[in-house]
Design an enzyme around this catalytic site. Sequence first.
Site, PDB file in Angstrom:
ATOM      1  N   ASP A   1       1.106  -0.931  -0.153  1.00 40.85           N
ATOM      2  CA  ASP A   1      -0.018   0.175  -0.120  1.00 40.85           C
ATOM      3  C   ASP A   1       0.714   1.333   0.578  1.00 40.85           C
ATOM      4  OD1 ASP A   1      -1.685  -1.559   0.265  1.00 40.85           O
ATOM      5  OD2 ASP A   1      -2.757  -0.515   2.569  1.00 40.85           O
TER       6      ASP A   1
ATOM      7  N   ASP B   1     -14.978  -2.939  -1.718  1.00 39.76           N
ATOM      8  CA  ASP B   1     -14.614  -2.687   0.085  1.00 39.76           C
ATOM      9  C   ASP B   1     -15.900  -2.205   0.929  1.00 39.76           C
ATOM     10  OD1 ASP B   1     -12.392  -2.886  -0.831  1.00 39.76           O
ATOM     11  OD2 ASP B   1     -11.835  -0.908  -1.142  1.00 39.76           O
TER      12      ASP B   1
END
Length: 240
Positions: free
Chosen positions: A8, A129
């Site tokens: 990330d 998500d």
Amino acid sequence: MILYPAIDLKDGQAVRLLRGEMEAATVFNDDPAAQARAFVEAGCQWLHLVDLNGAFAGEPVNAAPVEAILRDCNVPAQLGGGIRNMATIERWLDKGLARVILGTVAVENPDLVREAARAFPGKVAVGIDARNGMVATKGWAEETDVEVIDLARQFEDAGVAAIIYTDINRDGAMQGPNVDATAALARAISIPVIASGGVSSIADLVALRDCGADLNGAISGRALYDGAIDLTEALRALRA
């Protein structure tokens, strides 16, 4: 089942968030390409990249470290975060990315997902998500009234390569993945599903593999950085 190590990216660094909160970022490596090389040397087959700044900005922000990873590593990589138009999709694929992940636009502009999947077969995934079963967008900052399975089913005939399902409440929390919700999604659709969020041990990976649904893979980040999962051992366990 493929294990996707996660990198990330925030402000050019490899970080992990806690439950999607940008303020709760822990920096694990100042050199994301070096981190990617370490994962590849340990035997991974894929890399999972996320441009966190891009997810909030709506356009790529961490292009330089992504390009360095693509240049240095000889395994396919998928990228999500800030990819919201056809020009950006084309640009990333031209740079050697194996798969783009479309998240926010899957809710706001599903026709773009279908167009991209037709134009680039096998190279477009949908990132879903969710908090408590409801889809969140724009870097998880905005919650919708759309249910996970309802959104996934919209793309059954679109030709997308995979659905990447993240349980936000589990992400970075080292509390284990939401196996039941992930398995339910995988059984409800024919699109391959990749699990994300909370994978914190080899036992978690084995539980996902043996959940009774045919999962394509699982993503793990913090557990690999913290040493809770040894990547080489995990890959060996998944092959057993």
